[in-house]
Design an enzyme around this catalytic site. Sequence first.
Site, PDB file in Angstrom:
ATOM      1  CB  CYS A   1      -0.960  -0.033   1.187  1.00 20.18           C
ATOM      2  SG  CYS A   1      -2.365   1.064   0.947  1.00 20.18           S
TER       3      CYS A   1
ATOM      4  CD  GLU B   1      -2.500  -6.317   5.320  1.00 19.06           C
ATOM      5  OE1 GLU B   1      -3.128  -5.292   5.589  1.00 19.06           O
ATOM      6  OE2 GLU B   1      -1.878  -6.472   4.241  1.00 19.06           O
TER       7      GLU B   1
ATOM      8  CG  HIS C   1      -4.338  -3.683   2.746  1.00 16.72           C
ATOM      9  ND1 HIS C   1      -3.443  -3.324   3.720  1.00 16.72           N
ATOM     10  CD2 HIS C   1      -4.895  -2.534   2.309  1.00 16.72           C
ATOM     11  CE1 HIS C   1      -3.460  -2.006   3.866  1.00 16.72           C
ATOM     12  NE2 HIS C   1      -4.327  -1.499   3.022  1.00 16.72           N
TER      13      HIS C   1
END
Length: 1475
Positions: free
Chosen positions: A253, A339, A337
């Site tokens: 990001c 994650e 993202h």
Amino acid sequence: MGRLVLQDGSVLRGRAFGATGTAVSGEVVFQTGVVGYPEALTDPSYAAQILVLTYPLMGNYGVPRERPGPFGLGTWFESTKIHVAALVVGECSETPSHWSAAQSLDQWLKEHNVPGLEGVDTRALTKKIREKGTLLGKLLPDEAPEESILFQDPNERHLVQEVSLKEPRVFNPAGSLRITAVDCGLKHNQVRCLCERGAAVTVVPWDHPLDPADFDGLFLSNGPGDPRLCQQTVANLRAVLTADHPKPIFGVCLGHQLLALALGARTYKMKYGNRGHNQPCVHEDTQRCFITAQNHGFAVEAGSLPPGWAPLFTNANDGSNEGLVHEHKPFFSVQFHPEHRAGPTDLEGLFDVFVEAARDLQRGDNDKTVRQRLRDLLVYNEVPAAGQEAARPRKVLILGSGGLSIGQAGEFDYSGSQAIKALKEENIQTVLINPNIATVQTSKGLADKVYFLPITPEYVTQVIRNERPDGVLLTFGGQTALNCGVELTKGGVLQRYRVRVLGTPVASIEMTEDRKVFVEKMEEIGEHVAPSEAAASLEQAQAAAERLGYPVLVRSAYALGGLGSGFASSREELAALVSQAFTHTSQVLVDKSLKGWKEIEYEVVRDAYNNCVTVCNMENLDPLGIHTGESIVVAPSQTLNDTEYFMLRHTAIKVVQHLGIVGECNIQFALNPESEQYYIIEVNARLSRSSALASKATGYPLAYVAAKLALGIPLPVLRNSVTNSTTANFEPSLDYCVVKIPRWDLSKFLRVSTKIGSSMKSVGEVMAIGRNFEEAFQKALRMVDENCVGFDHTVKPASDVELETPTDKRIFVLAAALRAGYSIERLYELTKIDRWFLHKMKNITDHAARLEAFRGEQSTMPPAVLRRAKQLGFSDKQVALAVLSTELAVRKMRRDLGILPVVKQIDTVAAEWPAQTNYLYLTYNGAEHDLPFRQPHVMVIGSGVYRIGSSVEFDWCAVGCIQELRKMGFKTIMVNYNPETVSTDYDMCDRLYFDEISFEVVMDIYELENPEGVILSMGGQLPNNIAMALHRQQCRILGTSPEAIDSAENRFKFSRLLDTIGISQPLWKELSDMESAKHFCCTVGYPCVVRPSYVLSGAAMNVAYSDSDLEKFLSNAVAVSKEQPVVISKFIQEAKEIDVDAVACDGVVVAIAISEHVENAGVHSGDATLVTPPQDITPKTLERIKAIVHAIGQELQVTGPFNLQLIAKDDQLKVIECNVRVSRSFPFVSKTLGVDLVALASQVIMGEDVQPVGLMTGTGIVGVKVPQFSFSRLAGADVVLGVEMTSTGEVACFGENRCEAYLKAMLSTGFKIPKKNILLTIGSYKNKSELLPTVRTLESLGYNLYASLGTADFYTEHGIKVMAVDWHFEEADNTEAGARETQRSILDYLAENHFEMVINLSMRNSGGRRLSSFVTKGYRTRRLAVDYSVPLIIDIKCTKLFVEALGQIGAAPPLKMHVDCMTSQKLIRLPVLPH
């Protein structure tokens, strides 16, 4: 109250929640995720932003209490505080429901001093941001003046410095690998993902100096604001990038943008950023597409990258850069993202690549570049070969689903039509086999060829031999097509004719259908199926049940709609269920009962390149234990949190990829309501009822996409057909709530059980759309039954028993219970319906009570109370009932107060992209219309919910009308709410209003659109019922005038009209009181028929044989047509019934089609066998019929379609009814006789000049339409034919004579031609003697005849060899087995499937419904025949025709091209000219 003030001067008002007194300013951004608000609000990247959530219902699962997890991190949140400046939502749930919830969203925001605003039209706000770009805004409480706070651009602040930690901190110090993470606004899950992979993570502040000696790998986190403000970080990075022995770097990001700046590339601010959980990103090296979670407002310019660097991912929607990778150094970064938290977990593997690269470097082994590692991770090796195999087919065979039955209805007409459309776009020839003549897919102009033949392996083989297709689609015709396809594959037919199965391979289909194999396949990938065992005998089933523990669920393998399934809580119940199930199948499944768990479904799409998305997830409001086709279903799921939603999504994708499904499938889960434990229930490797629902609920055309994928087209290449600019490889975001409710018609059957459970009984379903649950839920309840006003507590009394054992009316018992003051907890214990839904229902009953406070004085009602009622989905009529007023008075009051609905679009992307769509709904939870009303259209009203008597045939008429109007150059509007239909497919018309067909809603749409006129005659009974109400409001009704419609529908007016023009009819009288009714019946003599007005499919019509019958029936009839007259007329027995379908123009008839019934009059025309052109009507009678039709058409001044029913007896014709609308037989006569009556009627209605067709005689072939019954689904229902309709669908086949056509049609309904043993049980003496020649024919054909004692005596006397068998039902009930051992009874024979056909004619076979609860032997025989799947004939005329056909043809008639096939093109041979 509070308000949101925007930079452009606009102000949005709403209700304040959270920290209500706080004023804040910030940048207004939107996010499209449906779940994951606790994670989003604690994401540091949202610092100083005012977050708008596009999904309107938020806070449903509350907020959990943070608990410590591994590595010293919390479990639930992404940081230790809420970072957003403020939250703006449509509705914030006051009563969250979830096992993890500790407080509500409102309380949590208060705790963190963050303000919120609800009751805002978030869709209108999202559109504004999309069009103008992100705006600055400020959120103020009502009392605060606007100047009290200034607009502030957070991107000018150094936000990273504000959110970054101040001192370095180490996580998992014992880890074997040293990773330094630069915290620019780090999310907890990034640290967790690294620690779980064995790393010791040192988190350092954003400007901390970076020394490569300190770490084995460097991680750059996400963060808020403009990356260019972090010059210190960029300078530190440059030093690391230019080191001699570079260490791996991974940026996410903001980290990705910082890496780009360190290389010397450029970043820019996006118009409104990408925020949500469904951003599709294409991996450049493999071209596979992944769904990612994103949250950013800045992006990297891919064109500014220096040499040596390549783009890693690209956004498939807007083409922006989503990642970088160095060609040989271990540096890479992504814009999304990986994650997740919240969002999809598809690319968490990027952390593995990063950690492994660092590990290998630590060991001194760096053979593989990071770019190669990423390619290895994401590549799919089993890509179809580009050579001979993947050649496009030229011609494809599609198997349809046959007659509509319970569990397999109109949704397959929709999916088949979509498939044909998709193949035609690719220029592939299509051949369809489907004997269901009422469907749209069997019309001219869709498939190139249609065969009206049974979908059995024998007939399909003949079609394949004839047509030589190179491909076949099996997944578009329900279970019928699937089972047929599996048999053709096993029989080697497909291989012999080199026909390739397109889409999901048969091997995969078998994995999902064979329970044992399925369980093994799931274990291979570590997934768990509900504990279950397959059994091939009763003993095995009992042993399995002992091992699993009662209660258990019994189901049969290879069945659709839960056929032959049920719950057993004891050995006895098990034995009963199992023995019945074995008649449908060779394998039964015994499952451990998970009653009370949540049932969740996902619709999954996968292409041949392993790209996979879940299009829609749905939650059943009813807990597990009720078949999903019987449940109220809500989409998207309302009570799952982010972890559960994405855990089940991840499993769904894993399963579908493992099974190798290509196209569409659906997967069902059972989820424990107290934890994250789940089981997979089943996978359907075909398009199902749910996929039709999901297509309409999301606007994503699943069947169309599945057909394209079956051709081997990659999913990312396909376009989203709604936006036309974005890819189809995406997961729709919804900004509305959808509720589906099934429709049962159990009242039509004698002695049927009203309990609902694991076996499906519903005959149709509706779907309603609203911006909150209550609105959609109440709309849906009204759609199911036009007489219902909503969530009404007066329909049924409260009762614990009915709450605990669900019936088709349970929802109304729930309303009564809430009204009676039951607590939510107690209702939850009784029903196991999630408390969230119960609270929502309580909102409705509470508000109804509030409305009742204004009884008799509605003028004093505050506007806010009325507005809230409309927002909770109350109809004007419902409000009127509460305040004791009238619908029109409430409507006037509402319009004077300016409380009007707004029109919203369904665009699949929650307003993130401009949509070209015309797919609309009305809501009171909104501030503005989504589109302008400029051009005049023609409005066509659809047929509404499928029910017994109004099904796909009216959809065919509505679609035909729209298509004809478009051909004539008119713009069209369709109003319909049935998700199974083709008419609710948004590319059929110019504007589709997916909303109620009621006076209120049609009038609202009419006033908004101001159309050229409304066509009511194409949708069956429902539109006709509102004709007068619309007419009184000065609506322009096109076609026949509403007064004429009323003269035909109102039984009294119609009977009077016939008398006036001197047309004969059975003796009749209008009902005034019971005494005069009895007197009339005595005068004309019983039997008499009771007929209410304005009904469809003969609802509450009955034949009375005595005074007591009459009393009972009259009370029924008055209940059905409250405001309309009831007429009693003489019932004429032994007469022939004739159906006439016609089209007239200003009273002049232009086309007539006549069909005759095989059965005697007294069988409802929807249950009768129809023959056209008629075979037994004399020319003289035909002339008289024409004269009657002309006279009635003239008298009613019909313009458009109408239909008449007449009876003929002793050369006399009498008219029994007239409907001024299309009828059930319109598609049948249009297709058989070759004139499209609907197209003709549409032209006439619009005032075009047409050539009169006259009496339609056809082309020399005979068509026979046979009803399709679903008695096997309806436990206990008696199999009788009467004046009330009981069939759920129909099929029709053609022949050179009626015998040939009748046999094919019977075979199409699943009937099997008997080989040797036939049982006869014939009631009256008259029937026995009439059947004498028929029985002789059966004997001469070599059948072994068995008969009950009386019947056997009669035929033996006449010299026919018949074996007598006794009933022995009495002995079967008690345990004495004296007589039974010596003599086999009918019961024994039926149980062993000894008989291959049963002919059962009851004593009173003339339209009467037996009233007594007395269980006759005939009823027991019929019911057993159905339960044991033995072909059964219960009508004398059908018996005669069937036996005549057997005598003439013997076996199944072979395929004949000129008879069975209808083509879309005509071949004309031109004469050869001399040279």
